[in-house]
Design a protein around this motif. Structure first.
Motif, PDB file in Angstrom:
ATOM      1  N   ARG A  67       0.842  -1.288   0.132  1.00 28.87           N
ATOM      2  CA  ARG A  67      -0.048   0.102  -0.062  1.00 28.87           C
ATOM      3  C   ARG A  67       0.781   1.201   0.104  1.00 28.87           C
ATOM      4  O   ARG A  67       1.712   1.380   0.809  1.00 28.87           O
ATOM      5  N   GLU A  68       0.298   2.419  -0.869  1.00 28.90           N
ATOM      6  CA  GLU A  68       1.282   3.540  -0.951  1.00 28.90           C
ATOM      7  C   GLU A  68       0.348   4.476  -1.050  1.00 28.90           C
ATOM      8  O   GLU A  68      -0.961   4.513  -1.523  1.00 28.90           O
ATOM      9  N   THR A  69       0.742   5.265  -0.019  1.00 29.68           N
ATOM     10  CA  THR A  69      -0.440   6.955  -0.224  1.00 29.68           C
ATOM     11  C   THR A  69       0.551   8.061  -0.557  1.00 29.68           C
ATOM     12  O   THR A  69       1.746   8.259  -0.245  1.00 29.68           O
ATOM     13  N   ARG A  70      -0.162   9.029  -1.301  1.00 30.56           N
ATOM     14  CA  ARG A  70       0.449  10.215  -1.559  1.00 30.56           C
ATOM     15  C   ARG A  70      -0.508  11.384  -1.455  1.00 30.56           C
ATOM     16  O   ARG A  70      -1.930  11.132  -1.883  1.00 30.56           O
ATOM     17  N   GLU A  71      -0.169  12.258  -0.830  1.00 29.74           N
ATOM     18  CA  GLU A  71      -0.929  13.543  -0.712  1.00 29.74           C
ATOM     19  C   GLU A  71      -0.649  14.902  -1.670  1.00 29.74           C
ATOM     20  O   GLU A  71       0.664  15.270  -1.585  1.00 29.74           O
ATOM     21  N   VAL A  72      -1.461  15.463  -2.391  1.00 30.93           N
ATOM     22  CA  VAL A  72      -1.322  16.713  -3.064  1.00 30.93           C
ATOM     23  C   VAL A  72      -2.287  17.927  -2.660  1.00 30.93           C
ATOM     24  O   VAL A  72      -3.362  17.479  -2.512  1.00 30.93           O
ATOM     25  N   ALA A  73      -1.692  19.084  -2.871  1.00 32.43           N
ATOM     26  CA  ALA A  73      -2.691  20.017  -2.516  1.00 32.43           C
ATOM     27  C   ALA A  73      -3.557  20.497  -3.802  1.00 32.43           C
ATOM     28  O   ALA A  73      -4.697  21.031  -3.913  1.00 32.43           O
ATOM     29  N   GLU A  74      -2.873  20.274  -5.029  1.00 34.92           N
ATOM     30  CA  GLU A  74      -3.565  20.747  -6.276  1.00 34.92           C
ATOM     31  C   GLU A  74      -3.404  19.515  -7.128  1.00 34.92           C
ATOM     32  O   GLU A  74      -2.537  18.677  -7.215  1.00 34.92           O
ATOM     33  N   LEU A  75      -4.485  19.398  -8.045  1.00 31.86           N
ATOM     34  CA  LEU A  75      -4.473  18.225  -9.172  1.00 31.86           C
ATOM     35  C   LEU A  75      -3.650  18.483 -10.264  1.00 31.86           C
ATOM     36  O   LEU A  75      -3.386  17.871 -11.278  1.00 31.86           O
ATOM     37  N   HIS A  76      -3.115  19.994 -10.664  1.00 28.09           N
ATOM     38  CA  HIS A  76      -2.175  20.134 -11.820  1.00 28.09           C
ATOM     39  C   HIS A  76      -1.263  21.269 -11.354  1.00 28.09           C
ATOM     40  O   HIS A  76      -1.323  21.584 -10.578  1.00 28.09           O
ATOM     41  N   GLN A  77      -0.408  21.056 -12.388  1.00 29.51           N
ATOM     42  CA  GLN A  77       0.623  21.995 -12.219  1.00 29.51           C
ATOM     43  C   GLN A  77       0.155  23.336 -12.401  1.00 29.51           C
ATOM     44  O   GLN A  77      -0.760  23.625 -13.241  1.00 29.51           O
ATOM     45  N   PRO A  78       0.772  24.371 -11.743  1.00 30.29           N
ATOM     46  CA  PRO A  78       0.405  25.798 -12.235  1.00 30.29           C
ATOM     47  C   PRO A  78       0.573  25.916 -13.742  1.00 30.29           C
ATOM     48  O   PRO A  78       1.565  25.863 -14.187  1.00 30.29           O
ATOM     49  N   TRP A  79      -0.589  26.328 -14.291  1.00 33.82           N
ATOM     50  CA  TRP A  79      -0.456  26.768 -15.637  1.00 33.82           C
ATOM     51  C   TRP A  79       0.082  27.747 -16.006  1.00 33.82           C
ATOM     52  O   TRP A  79       0.887  28.075 -17.104  1.00 33.82           O
ATOM     53  N   THR A  80       0.362  28.864 -15.026  1.00 31.80           N
ATOM     54  CA  THR A  80       1.356  30.019 -15.345  1.00 31.80           C
ATOM     55  C   THR A  80       2.883  29.662 -15.591  1.00 31.80           C
ATOM     56  O   THR A  80       3.508  30.137 -16.192  1.00 31.80           O
ATOM     57  N   ASP A  81       3.114  28.280 -15.133  1.00 33.67           N
ATOM     58  CA  ASP A  81       4.525  27.811 -15.316  1.00 33.67           C
ATOM     59  C   ASP A  81       4.739  27.401 -16.593  1.00 33.67           C
ATOM     60  O   ASP A  81       5.507  27.595 -17.564  1.00 33.67           O
ATOM     61  N   LEU A  82       3.464  26.410 -16.850  1.00 38.00           N
ATOM     62  CA  LEU A  82       3.661  25.553 -18.203  1.00 38.00           C
ATOM     63  C   LEU A  82       3.354  26.408 -19.361  1.00 38.00           C
ATOM     64  O   LEU A  82       4.065  26.370 -20.411  1.00 38.00           O
ATOM     65  N   LEU A  83       2.618  27.489 -19.396  1.00 40.48           N
ATOM     66  CA  LEU A  83       2.297  28.380 -20.424  1.00 40.48           C
ATOM     67  C   LEU A  83       2.910  29.721 -20.347  1.00 40.48           C
ATOM     68  O   LEU A  83       2.658  30.352 -21.091  1.00 40.48           O
ATOM     69  N   ALA A  84       4.215  29.564 -19.676  1.00 44.49           N
ATOM     70  CA  ALA A  84       4.857  30.945 -19.204  1.00 44.49           C
ATOM     71  C   ALA A  84       5.116  31.659 -20.741  1.00 44.49           C
ATOM     72  O   ALA A  84       4.809  32.972 -20.750  1.00 44.49           O
ATOM     73  N   SER A  85       5.752  31.009 -21.632  1.00 44.18           N
ATOM     74  CA  SER A  85       6.117  31.574 -22.961  1.00 44.18           C
ATOM     75  C   SER A  85       5.005  32.131 -23.599  1.00 44.18           C
ATOM     76  O   SER A  85       5.180  33.088 -24.297  1.00 44.18           O
ATOM     77  N   GLU A  86       4.160  31.249 -23.529  1.00 42.59           N
ATOM     78  CA  GLU A  86       2.702  31.686 -24.341  1.00 42.59           C
ATOM     79  C   GLU A  86       1.875  32.856 -23.788  1.00 42.59           C
ATOM     80  O   GLU A  86       1.673  33.671 -24.534  1.00 42.59           O
ATOM     81  N   ILE A  87       1.984  32.989 -22.456  1.00 38.43           N
ATOM     82  CA  ILE A  87       1.270  34.006 -21.732  1.00 38.43           C
ATOM     83  C   ILE A  87       2.133  35.383 -22.007  1.00 38.43           C
ATOM     84  O   ILE A  87       1.432  36.454 -22.415  1.00 38.43           O
ATOM     85  N   ASP A  88       3.320  35.216 -21.999  1.00 37.79           N
ATOM     86  CA  ASP A  88       4.355  36.445 -22.211  1.00 37.79           C
ATOM     87  C   ASP A  88       4.157  36.902 -23.378  1.00 37.79           C
ATOM     88  O   ASP A  88       4.031  37.933 -23.899  1.00 37.79           O
ATOM     89  N   SER A  89       4.196  36.019 -24.522  1.00 36.87           N
ATOM     90  CA  SER A  89       3.827  36.217 -26.006  1.00 36.87           C
ATOM     91  C   SER A  89       2.612  37.022 -26.108  1.00 36.87           C
ATOM     92  O   SER A  89       2.779  37.971 -26.918  1.00 36.87           O
ATOM     93  N   PHE A  90       1.423  36.377 -25.691  1.00 33.26           N
ATOM     94  CA  PHE A  90       0.100  37.247 -25.816  1.00 33.26           C
ATOM     95  C   PHE A  90      -0.021  38.369 -24.986  1.00 33.26           C
ATOM     96  O   PHE A  90      -0.440  39.316 -25.879  1.00 33.26           O
ATOM     97  N   GLU A  91       0.744  38.560 -24.151  1.00 36.16           N
ATOM     98  CA  GLU A  91       0.551  39.685 -23.164  1.00 36.16           C
ATOM     99  C   GLU A  91       1.099  40.972 -24.192  1.00 36.16           C
ATOM    100  O   GLU A  91       0.929  41.949 -24.184  1.00 36.16           O
ATOM    101  N   VAL A  92       2.486  40.718 -24.923  1.00 35.31           N
ATOM    102  CA  VAL A  92       3.226  41.394 -25.652  1.00 35.31           C
ATOM    103  C   VAL A  92       2.266  41.997 -26.916  1.00 35.31           C
ATOM    104  O   VAL A  92       2.036  43.134 -26.998  1.00 35.31           O
ATOM    105  N   LYS A  93       1.798  41.113 -27.377  1.00 42.01           N
ATOM    106  CA  LYS A  93       0.814  41.223 -28.664  1.00 42.01           C
ATOM    107  C   LYS A  93      -0.266  42.119 -28.143  1.00 42.01           C
ATOM    108  O   LYS A  93      -0.706  43.200 -28.743  1.00 42.01           O
ATOM    109  N   ARG A  94      -0.994  41.469 -27.169  1.00 40.84           N
ATOM    110  CA  ARG A  94      -2.271  42.330 -26.519  1.00 40.84           C
ATOM    111  C   ARG A  94      -2.112  43.658 -26.238  1.00 40.84           C
ATOM    112  O   ARG A  94      -2.757  44.590 -26.717  1.00 40.84           O
ATOM    113  N   ASP A  95      -0.990  44.099 -25.446  1.00 41.74           N
ATOM    114  CA  ASP A  95      -0.746  45.610 -25.342  1.00 41.74           C
ATOM    115  C   ASP A  95      -0.294  46.093 -26.449  1.00 41.74           C
ATOM    116  O   ASP A  95      -0.354  47.419 -26.335  1.00 41.74           O
ATOM    117  N   SER A  96       0.422  45.629 -27.545  1.00 39.09           N
ATOM    118  CA  SER A  96       0.713  46.415 -28.600  1.00 39.09           C
ATOM    119  C   SER A  96      -0.355  46.857 -29.465  1.00 39.09           C
ATOM    120  O   SER A  96      -0.490  47.762 -29.997  1.00 39.09           O
TER     121      SER A  96
END
Length: 299
Positions: A67-96
Motif C-alpha cells: 500500500r502506498e499513499t500520496r497527498e497533493v494540494a492541487e490536481l494540476h501544475q500551475p498553468w502559469t508555469d507550463l504556459l509562461a512563454s505563451e502568456i508572455d507572448s500573448f501579453e506583448v501582442k495584446r498590449d501592442s
C-alpha cells in the motif's frame, strides 16, 4: 427510444469525423502512476466543487498487496508555469494593440485573466459558451473601444481591431461562428489547438466533457454542425488522449469487503485504486463510489 436514436446518431457522426467517443472497458491494471489518479478523479468530477478541498489523497494498493499513499494540494501544475512563454507572448501582442488603435478611438481591456468560478458564472448567465476559457489560462482578453469617452459596442472600428489582432498572430472573437465576440482576442485558434501543443491542460476540460458532448449533440441533431466545429475538434483531442488510458468504469459496484477500513477526512478528497482486486474508489463530497478498473477503448 428517441434518446437512444439521437445518441446513436451522435456516435455515428463522431465516428465519421474521427471523434468517436471512447468507453471505459473493464480491464485489469498492473500499474497506475500518480498523475493518472488526477485524471481518474477529473473524469468523474462533474460537480466542480473543489474550492473547499484542502488536499487530495491518493491511495494505491499494488498487485502484490503493498500500500502506498500520496497527498497533493492541487490536481494540476500551475498553468502559469507550463504556459509562461505563451502568456508572455500573448501579453506583448495584446498590449501592442493599444498603440495600434489611434485617436479619436481608445482601446482598453476590461477582462483579461479570470478564475474558474467567474468563467462558469458567465457561462451560466449565457455570456459565454465555454465552460473553460482561454481567459482561465491568461491567454485571452476582452477589449472595449471608446470614441470621445463613449463606449462603442460594435462598428467598423472593431473590424479594424480584429484585422490588426490577426496581423500580429492573434485570433479574433469577431470570427466566432454563432457567438461572435468582437472585443475578444486569444492566443490560439481553439481549445483543441491548445491541447495539441500542451496535452496536460486537457485535465481542466475533463469534468465538462459530457456537457460539451450534450451541447454538440443538440446542434448536430438540428443540422447546425457548423456552429460546433470547435467543440468537435475539442472532443476529438479529448477522446484521442483517453485512448487505452486507465479509467473508472461508469457503473458503480457494491462496497468491497477489503475497503471496510477506508476512512474519509473533512476537506479532503480520497481516490483509492486497488490493483489487486481491480476496483477504484472516488470520493464525491462526504461519500463516494466504487468502480471496476478499466481502460478507455473505442466502442
Amino acid at each position: 427510444m428517441i434518446l437512444i436514436g439521437l445518441f446513436q446518431l451522435l456516435l455515428l457522426f463522431l465516428e465519421n469525423t474521427g471523434a468517436q467517443a471512447r468507453i471505459c472497458v473493464p480491464d485489469k491494471l498492473d500499474s497506475l502512476d500518480w498523475d493518472e489518479f488526477k485524471w481518474l478523479y477529473k473524469q468523474q468530477d462533474s460537480t466542480f466543487s473543489g474550492d473547499s478541498v484542502a488536499a487530495y489523497v491518493f491511495v494505491r494498493i499494488n498487485p502484490d498487496g503493498s500500500r502506498e499513499t500520496r497527498e497533493v494540494a492541487e490536481l494540476h501544475q500551475p498553468w502559469t508555469d507550463l504556459l509562461a512563454s505563451e502568456i508572455d507572448s500573448f501579453e506583448v501582442k495584446r498590449d501592442s494593440l493599444i498603440k495600434r488603435i489611434h485617436a479619436p478611438y481608445r482601446l482598453k481591456y476590461t477582462s483579461t485573466t479570470r478564475n474558474k468560478k467567474q468563467q462558469l458564472a458567465l457561462q451560466k448567465k449565457g455570456f459565454s459558451k465555454a465552460f473553460i476559457s482561454f481567459h482561465n489560462f491568461g491567454l485571452a482578453a476582452d477589449g472595449a473601444i471608446a470614441r470621445k469617452g463613449r463606449h462603442l459596442r460594435r462598428g467598423a472600428i472593431y473590424d479594424q481591431y480584429g484585422k490588426k489582432a490577426k496581423e500580429i498572430g492573434l485570433f479574433w472573437g469577431g470570427d466566432f461562428v454563432g457567438f461572435p465576440d468582437p472585443g475578444h482576442i486569444q492566443a490560439f485558434l481553439n481549445s483543441a489547438s491548445l491541447i495539441q501543443k500542451y496535452p496536460e491542460v486537457a485535465l481542466e476540460y475533463e469534468p465538462f466533457k459530457n456537457a460539451y458532448e450534450r451541447n454538440y449533440f443538440k446542434k448536430v441533431n438540428l443540422g447546425r454542425e457548423e456552429l460546433v466545429e470547435d467543440s468537435r475538434d475539442l472532443l476529438i483531442e479529448l477522446n484521442q488522449l483517453r485512448e487505452n488510458k486507465p479509467c473508472a468504469c461508469s457503473q458503480a459496484i457494491p462496497f468491497p469487503a477489503s475497503a471496510s477500513g477506508l476512512q474519509l477526512k473533512p476537506y479532503t478528497i480520497t481516490v483509492l485504486a486497488n490493483l489487486q482486486e481491480n476496483y477504484i474508489f472516488i470520493q464525491k463530497g462526504s461519500y463516494g463510489y466504487f468502480y471496476s478498473t478499466g481502460r478507455w477503448k473505442l466502442d
